[in-house]
Design a protein around this motif. Sequence first.
Motif, mmCIF file in Angstrom:
data_model
loop_
_atom_site.group_PDB
_atom_site.id
_atom_site.type_symbol
_atom_site.label_atom_id
_atom_site.label_comp_id
_atom_site.label_asym_id
_atom_site.label_seq_id
_atom_site.Cartn_x
_atom_site.Cartn_y
_atom_site.Cartn_z
ATOM 1 N N TRP A 77 0.602 -1.263 0.036
ATOM 2 C CA TRP A 77 0.181 -0.335 0.328
ATOM 3 C C TRP A 77 1.108 1.509 0.066
ATOM 4 C CZ3 TRP A 77 -4.883 -0.197 -0.331
ATOM 5 C CH2 TRP A 77 -6.225 0.764 -0.105
ATOM 6 N N ASN A 78 1.989 1.097 0.939
ATOM 7 C CA ASN A 78 2.652 2.417 0.681
ATOM 8 C C ASN A 78 3.735 1.822 0.061
ATOM 9 O OD1 ASN A 78 0.930 4.172 2.827
ATOM 10 N ND2 ASN A 78 1.276 2.626 3.338
ATOM 11 N N PHE A 84 -1.117 3.552 -2.210
ATOM 12 C CA PHE A 84 -1.569 3.458 -3.226
ATOM 13 C C PHE A 84 -3.493 3.301 -3.412
ATOM 14 C CE2 PHE A 84 -3.687 -0.250 -5.802
ATOM 15 C CZ PHE A 84 -2.756 -0.743 -6.865
ATOM 16 N N THR A 85 -3.938 4.423 -1.878
ATOM 17 C CA THR A 85 -4.775 5.161 -2.231
ATOM 18 C C THR A 85 -5.103 6.675 -3.618
ATOM 19 O OG1 THR A 85 -4.808 5.412 0.374
ATOM 20 C CG2 THR A 85 -6.759 6.224 -0.544
ATOM 21 N N TYR A 87 -3.668 6.376 -6.757
ATOM 22 C CA TYR A 87 -3.889 5.248 -8.227
ATOM 23 C C TYR A 87 -5.609 4.656 -7.478
ATOM 24 C CZ TYR A 87 0.994 5.657 -6.893
ATOM 25 O OH TYR A 87 2.407 5.489 -6.707
ATOM 26 N N VAL A 243 -4.259 2.851 -11.956
ATOM 27 C CA VAL A 243 -3.639 1.298 -10.790
ATOM 28 C C VAL A 243 -3.396 0.338 -11.645
ATOM 29 C CG1 VAL A 243 -5.080 -0.855 -10.079
ATOM 30 C CG2 VAL A 243 -5.566 1.470 -9.805
ATOM 31 N N ALA A 246 0.216 2.056 -11.321
ATOM 32 C CA ALA A 246 1.197 1.648 -10.464
ATOM 33 C C ALA A 246 1.245 0.369 -10.358
ATOM 34 C CB ALA A 246 -0.215 2.353 -9.747
ATOM 35 N N LEU A 247 0.348 -0.561 -11.049
ATOM 36 C CA LEU A 247 0.639 -1.659 -10.752
ATOM 37 C C LEU A 247 2.324 -1.999 -11.931
ATOM 38 C CD1 LEU A 247 -2.274 -4.092 -10.819
ATOM 39 C CD2 LEU A 247 -1.085 -3.266 -8.866
ATOM 40 N N MET A 265 -1.055 -5.789 -4.332
ATOM 41 C CA MET A 265 -2.251 -4.739 -4.210
ATOM 42 C C MET A 265 -2.902 -5.313 -6.178
ATOM 43 S SD MET A 265 -1.249 -2.721 -2.485
ATOM 44 C CE MET A 265 -1.866 -3.658 -1.564
ATOM 45 N N SER A 269 -7.021 -4.374 -6.068
ATOM 46 C CA SER A 269 -7.913 -4.012 -7.811
ATOM 47 C C SER A 269 -8.464 -4.485 -8.458
ATOM 48 C CB SER A 269 -6.069 -3.465 -8.211
ATOM 49 O OG SER A 269 -5.325 -4.812 -8.930
#
Length: 294
Positions: A77-78, A84-85, A87, A243, A246-247, A265, A269
């Motif tokens: 998450w970080n 991740f919030t 994204y 998302v 970001a992945l 993650m 998603s």
Amino acid sequence: MTTETIRSSVAARRTTGVSWARVRPVLIHVALAAAALVMLYPLIWMVVSSLRPGNEIFREPGILVKDLHIDNYRLGWNALAEPFTRYLLNSAAVVLGAIIGNLVSCSMAAYAFARLDFNGKKFWFAIMLVSIMLPIHVVIVPQYILFSQAGWINTFLPLVVPKLLATDAFFVFLMVQFIRGIPRELDEAARIDGCGRAGIFLRVILPLMTPALATTAIFTFIWTWNDFFSQLIYLTDPKMYTVPVALRSFVDATSSTNWGSMFAMSVVSLVPVFLAFLLGQRFLIKGIATTGIK
């Protein structure tokens, strides 16, 4: 051959037929369950791998977890430049804009093709159908040049604004097929009551298009949420990443990849996609079944 022998043979055949009739459905269900397990195995393995330490992910091909390693979710998450919030919120903003754009523009274009008469109607409808077969890779370069000159690169505008122009021809065609199934007598009745074209569309056609609109919203949500190529092209600032992009950032060619966090993650998603499909499955089936697409 005596009568009793014949009766015994017939009874044996009937017993065999009844037994096979009972066994056949069981075999079919077993085969379907095995096929479903094969198809779902990669997804199950990903979920299981998100709960394993990083050094055990590729050592264990099975789907049994000995020790739950929930830290992958906390670390993942970080793990990137932003939580991740951010994204998730970026993807939600793009998806919301795409859904609103498709619902408004595609429904209006479909109403025009299905109910209005104008010059070149068949020609433009054919062009619209041909655009369904046009790959995005063919138009991505001129689109990028156009949006770059407009100063839209690294914003959500290239991902949302085209949706306001009915560029998704598949949804236009789907709604056209649905509107053609609505009796024209309803239009005539509304016209007698004083409704114009806009009134007929808003008060008669649009309320009856709920299944088609729901189908469009669900497909738009899934396709936009999972879109990677377009978002990778237009979004360059890590703060603007969605998302899927970001992945991709979890995979680093110059250093070790944190597979556990990436799988964790990835599971996060997938949750909105599953919820959207489960909650809208009834509308999805009804919308496709009533548009003539078999």
